[in-house]
Design a protein around this motif. Structure first.
Motif, PDB file in Angstrom:
ATOM      1  N   UNK A  17       1.027  -1.217   0.135  1.00 48.85           N
ATOM      2  CA  UNK A  17      -0.204   0.003  -0.115  1.00 48.85           C
ATOM      3  C   UNK A  17       0.929   1.236   0.023  1.00 48.85           C
ATOM      4  N   UNK A  18       1.883   1.104   0.775  1.00 49.78           N
ATOM      5  CA  UNK A  18       2.699   2.406   0.800  1.00 49.78           C
ATOM      6  C   UNK A  18       3.401   2.516  -0.749  1.00 49.78           C
ATOM      7  N   UNK A  19       3.523   1.576  -1.048  1.00 49.23           N
ATOM      8  CA  UNK A  19       4.382   1.662  -2.479  1.00 49.23           C
ATOM      9  C   UNK A  19       3.463   2.172  -3.736  1.00 49.23           C
ATOM     10  N   UNK A  20       2.185   1.638  -3.763  1.00 44.28           N
ATOM     11  CA  UNK A  20       1.443   1.882  -4.772  1.00 44.28           C
ATOM     12  C   UNK A  20       0.209   2.937  -4.439  1.00 44.28           C
ATOM     13  N   UNK A  21       0.093   3.548  -3.079  1.00 42.86           N
ATOM     14  CA  UNK A  21      -0.805   4.314  -2.881  1.00 42.86           C
ATOM     15  C   UNK A  21      -0.365   5.556  -2.265  1.00 42.86           C
ATOM     16  N   UNK A  22      -0.765   5.694  -0.834  1.00 39.68           N
ATOM     17  CA  UNK A  22      -0.268   7.047  -0.331  1.00 39.68           C
ATOM     18  C   UNK A  22      -0.351   6.890   1.127  1.00 39.68           C
ATOM     19  N   UNK A  23       0.172   7.661   2.159  1.00 39.95           N
ATOM     20  CA  UNK A  23       0.196   7.598   3.453  1.00 39.95           C
ATOM     21  C   UNK A  23      -1.269   7.617   3.990  1.00 39.95           C
TER      22      UNK A  23
ATOM     23  N   UNK B 277      -3.987   6.539   2.827  1.00 38.78           N
ATOM     24  CA  UNK B 277      -4.592   4.936   2.458  1.00 38.78           C
ATOM     25  C   UNK B 277      -3.903   3.963   3.398  1.00 38.78           C
ATOM     26  N   UNK B 278      -2.576   4.101   3.771  1.00 37.13           N
ATOM     27  CA  UNK B 278      -2.006   3.342   4.638  1.00 37.13           C
ATOM     28  C   UNK B 278      -2.785   3.298   6.063  1.00 37.13           C
ATOM     29  N   UNK B 279      -2.813   4.593   6.350  1.00 35.68           N
ATOM     30  CA  UNK B 279      -3.703   5.030   7.756  1.00 35.68           C
ATOM     31  C   UNK B 279      -5.125   4.315   7.824  1.00 35.68           C
ATOM     32  N   UNK B 280      -5.810   4.500   6.643  1.00 34.39           N
ATOM     33  CA  UNK B 280      -7.002   3.935   6.874  1.00 34.39           C
ATOM     34  C   UNK B 280      -6.895   2.314   6.926  1.00 34.39           C
TER      35      UNK B 280
ATOM     36  N   UNK C 137     -11.643   8.804   9.914  1.00 33.38           N
ATOM     37  CA  UNK C 137     -11.087   7.652   9.717  1.00 33.38           C
ATOM     38  C   UNK C 137     -12.392   6.791   9.033  1.00 33.38           C
ATOM     39  N   UNK C 138     -13.563   7.583   8.638  1.00 37.12           N
ATOM     40  CA  UNK C 138     -14.509   6.751   8.046  1.00 37.12           C
ATOM     41  C   UNK C 138     -14.289   5.705   6.923  1.00 37.12           C
ATOM     42  N   UNK C 139     -13.341   6.048   6.086  1.00 35.64           N
ATOM     43  CA  UNK C 139     -13.199   5.025   4.935  1.00 35.64           C
ATOM     44  C   UNK C 139     -12.874   3.710   5.708  1.00 35.64           C
ATOM     45  N   UNK C 140     -12.086   3.853   6.829  1.00 38.48           N
ATOM     46  CA  UNK C 140     -11.653   2.443   7.257  1.00 38.48           C
ATOM     47  C   UNK C 140     -12.851   1.601   8.012  1.00 38.48           C
ATOM     48  N   UNK C 141     -13.954   2.250   7.724  1.00 38.04           N
ATOM     49  CA  UNK C 141     -15.099   1.169   8.412  1.00 38.04           C
ATOM     50  C   UNK C 141     -15.410   0.268   7.443  1.00 38.04           C
ATOM     51  N   UNK C 142     -15.511   0.473   5.955  1.00 38.72           N
ATOM     52  CA  UNK C 142     -15.645  -0.646   4.769  1.00 38.72           C
ATOM     53  C   UNK C 142     -14.657  -1.579   4.783  1.00 38.72           C
ATOM     54  N   UNK C 143     -13.154  -1.118   5.353  1.00 35.18           N
ATOM     55  CA  UNK C 143     -12.221  -1.919   5.224  1.00 35.18           C
ATOM     56  C   UNK C 143     -12.357  -2.998   6.257  1.00 35.18           C
TER      57      UNK C 143
ATOM     58  N   UNK D 130      -8.288  -0.432  -6.782  1.00 35.69           N
ATOM     59  CA  UNK D 130      -9.194   0.074  -5.850  1.00 35.69           C
ATOM     60  C   UNK D 130      -9.104   1.511  -5.466  1.00 35.69           C
ATOM     61  N   UNK D 131      -8.046   2.108  -5.926  1.00 36.54           N
ATOM     62  CA  UNK D 131      -7.958   3.595  -5.597  1.00 36.54           C
ATOM     63  C   UNK D 131      -8.748   4.334  -6.665  1.00 36.54           C
ATOM     64  N   UNK D 132      -9.386   3.688  -7.639  1.00 39.43           N
ATOM     65  CA  UNK D 132     -10.643   4.441  -8.588  1.00 39.43           C
ATOM     66  C   UNK D 132     -11.888   4.740  -7.789  1.00 39.43           C
ATOM     67  N   UNK D 133     -11.925   3.953  -6.615  1.00 44.92           N
ATOM     68  CA  UNK D 133     -13.313   3.769  -5.831  1.00 44.92           C
ATOM     69  C   UNK D 133     -13.216   5.068  -4.694  1.00 44.92           C
ATOM     70  N   UNK D 134     -12.245   5.659  -4.664  1.00 45.66           N
ATOM     71  CA  UNK D 134     -12.275   6.817  -3.707  1.00 45.66           C
ATOM     72  C   UNK D 134     -11.517   6.543  -2.470  1.00 45.66           C
ATOM     73  N   UNK D 135     -11.558   7.326  -1.209  1.00 50.58           N
ATOM     74  CA  UNK D 135     -10.716   7.165  -0.003  1.00 50.58           C
ATOM     75  C   UNK D 135     -11.192   5.677   0.557  1.00 50.58           C
ATOM     76  N   UNK D 136     -10.161   4.905   0.971  1.00 47.76           N
ATOM     77  CA  UNK D 136     -10.460   3.584   1.649  1.00 47.76           C
ATOM     78  C   UNK D 136     -10.764   2.427   0.479  1.00 47.76           C
ATOM     79  N   UNK D 137     -10.537   2.831  -1.007  1.00 46.15           N
ATOM     80  CA  UNK D 137     -10.770   1.809  -1.832  1.00 46.15           C
ATOM     81  C   UNK D 137      -9.618   0.899  -2.026  1.00 46.15           C
ATOM     82  N   UNK D 138      -8.241   1.474  -1.920  1.00 49.25           N
ATOM     83  CA  UNK D 138      -7.154   0.474  -1.752  1.00 49.25           C
ATOM     84  C   UNK D 138      -6.861  -0.215  -0.691  1.00 49.25           C
ATOM     85  N   UNK D 139      -7.550  -0.065   0.312  1.00 47.12           N
ATOM     86  CA  UNK D 139      -7.629  -0.934   1.625  1.00 47.12           C
ATOM     87  C   UNK D 139      -8.676  -1.991   1.453  1.00 47.12           C
ATOM     88  N   UNK D 140      -9.712  -1.860   0.833  1.00 45.74           N
ATOM     89  CA  UNK D 140     -10.637  -2.636   0.405  1.00 45.74           C
ATOM     90  C   UNK D 140     -10.191  -3.872  -0.489  1.00 45.74           C
TER      91      UNK D 140
END
Length: 491
Positions: A242-248, A250-253, A328-334, A386-396
């Motif tokens: 995640x750190x390599x292919x997204x951003x900090x 997304x890593x936080x979520x 941290x709302x995007x973390x709920x779906x993750x 996953x990044x295309x689906x907005x915040x938290x998408x990469x984590x999902x």
């Protein structure tokens, strides 16, 4: 319970399990305070840096123990004096290894052009990781092997208290992710100093380092060395990808959701240490008891994981909101997508115990090499999607990848079992546990729209669901209650 075994053996096991359970419970509760405060003050981006530093250093210092845990567990419990014979050699080797690993880690950070804040935070977390791995995998194992479980439990609780108090004081003065990492390193260092002092009292330092002794130790340890390293790499790969292919952020979520899932893994270390002696005895008898016991315990874990999964599914967003606050709302779906991983971690932890008793380190290593490769490929393909689906998408996306890799690991470990474990009942119960998770993923928006009391009603329906699907029967419940009462009376 085997009636032929001495009662003192069961008393010792019961005592150790009780002490360990209390220690794990206390450290978990104390740690929750820190998990609530840090994200609220730091926010997703800064916590992303911290989660990266924690995961990155764990991957490097997983190389530190050299497989010595296996050697300690096999030799010291039956010969306490052996701790004095090997301690000096182990201490010197571990110091040299820590220096080499630390240098390699720092060089990697500079080469990948990380920010100075990230590098500084990671260096402090590197000190923490080095001490943590040495203590938990070697020094504490030695004391546990000589029946000093109470000492280790006390040290772990005190270190956790010092960490929380130190962080709270620091956050009042200078809220900084770098200084928080420094407090992590300092608190763990104080625990190390105390245990080294106790080692001196036990005369562990009397023996001098010996090259011949080191060779003898490594002959036993090396086959399991790579397996231990790969297990850690497999666990920490997602955050680093995640750190390599997204951003900090997304890593936080993702890190916030994964850490909360970790709270529900409270039983993992307790069950791991509780099951191992019985499994080891059953395997050594070679009388057909081992596969029966394994099947029973796997189904027991599935029964235990159902209420944990339901609580995480129905109330995960409430818990995350209480712990982390706004932002941290995007973390709920993750969190919802990580729920199936919870069940798989319980199953894989137990299966790994059994495989270590019945197989070689080389065969286990092969499983995790392929698992890491699968994980990297899946993350590489799905994180950008996953990044295309907005915040938290990469984590999902990463949560989905993690579940697939855990499934692979479980099936691969079953293949190297010396006996057949997978049967219709196990497969059926597996799907019974995962069905609510999949339904929650598909109808996530509808589920989170339910109010608290509607969710509570669904939670109370869980026992009936378990009985209707025959995940557990009334006869099994009665047998479990009888066994519990008999064990308590004799323990």
């Amino acid at each position: 319970m085997d009636e032929s075994q001495p009662l003192s053996t069961h008393s010792k096991i019961a005592r150790n399990v009780s002490v360990m359970s209390l220690s794990v419970g206390l450290t978990m509760v104390i740690g929750l305070a820190l998990r609530m405060i840090l994200p609220r003050l730091m926010g997703p981006e800064k916590m992303g840096i911290f989660y990266f530093a924690d995961s990155f250093t764990n991957m490097f210092f997983a190389f530190l123990p050299l497989g010595l845990t296996t050697y300690i567990n096999r030799t010291i419990p039956s010969n306490h004096r052996h701790a004095q014979e090997i301690f000096g050699t182990i201490l010197v080797v571990e110091f040299i290894m820590a220096a080499l690993i630390g240098g390699a880690m720092l060089a990697t950070l500079v080469y990948t052009k990380k920010s100075m804040e990230t590098i500084t935070c990671t260096v402090f977390m590197g000190f923490y990781a080095a001490i943590f791995h040495f203590q938990r995998n070697i020094l504490q194992k030695i004391f546990m092997s000589i029946d000093h479980m109470g000492l280790i439990s006390m040290v772990n609780v005190v270190v956790k208290i010092l960490l929380v108090v130190g962080c709270l004081l620091l956050l009042k003065i200078q809220p900084s992710v770098v200084w928080i990492a420094a407090v992590y390193a300092a608190s763990e260092f104080l625990g190390l100093i105390y245990l080294l002092y106790k080692s001196f009292q036990h005369r562990f330092f009397d023996s001098k380092p010996s090259l011949d002794r080191f060779k003898a130790i490594m002959k036993v340890s090396l086959p399991f060395y790579l397996a231990g390293v790969l297990t850690t790499a497999f666990t920490e790969m997602d955050v680093n990808m995640l750190a390599q292919f997204s951003n900090n952020t997304e890593v936080g979520y993702f890190g916030a959701a994964y850490k909360l899932t970790g709270v529900f893994m409270l039983l993992v270390p307790i069950l791991q240490n509780s099951f191992t002696p019985s499994l080891s005895q059953a395997w050594s008898k070679q009388n057909g008891e081992f596969p029966i016991l394994v099947k029973q315990l796997i189904n027991f874990l599935l029964v235990c994981s159902l209420p944990l999964s339901v609580v995480l599914l129905l109330f995960g967003d409430y818990l995350a909101r209480a712990l982390y606050g706004v932002g941290f709302e995007p973390s709920y779906k993750i969190l919802c997508f990580l729920t199936p991983v919870l069940t798989m971690v319980y199953l894989n932890t137990f299966t790994a115990i059994s495989v270590h008793l019945t197989s070689t380190g080389g065969r286990i290593s092969q499983i995790f090499v392929l698992g890491i490769l699968i994980n990297v490929i899946l993350d590489y393909l799905l994180i950008p999607y996953g990044m295309k689906f907005g915040p938290g998408g990469a984590g999902v996306a990463v949560s989905f990848c993690t579940f697939l890799c855990e499934i692979y690991t479980f099936l691969a470990m079953l293949r190297i079992f010396p006996c057949k474990i997978l049967d219709f009942k196990l497969i059926k119960n597996f799907f019974v546990i995962l069905a609510p998770c999949w339904l929650a993923m598909i109808f996530y928006d509808s589920m989170v729209a339910l109010n608290f009391w509607q969710r509570l009603g669904l939670a109370f329906a869980t026992p009936f669901y378990g009985l209707l699907t025959r995940l557990v029967t009334m006869g099994e419940l009665k047998m479990f209650m009888q066994l519990t009462r008999r064990t308590l009376r004799r323990g």
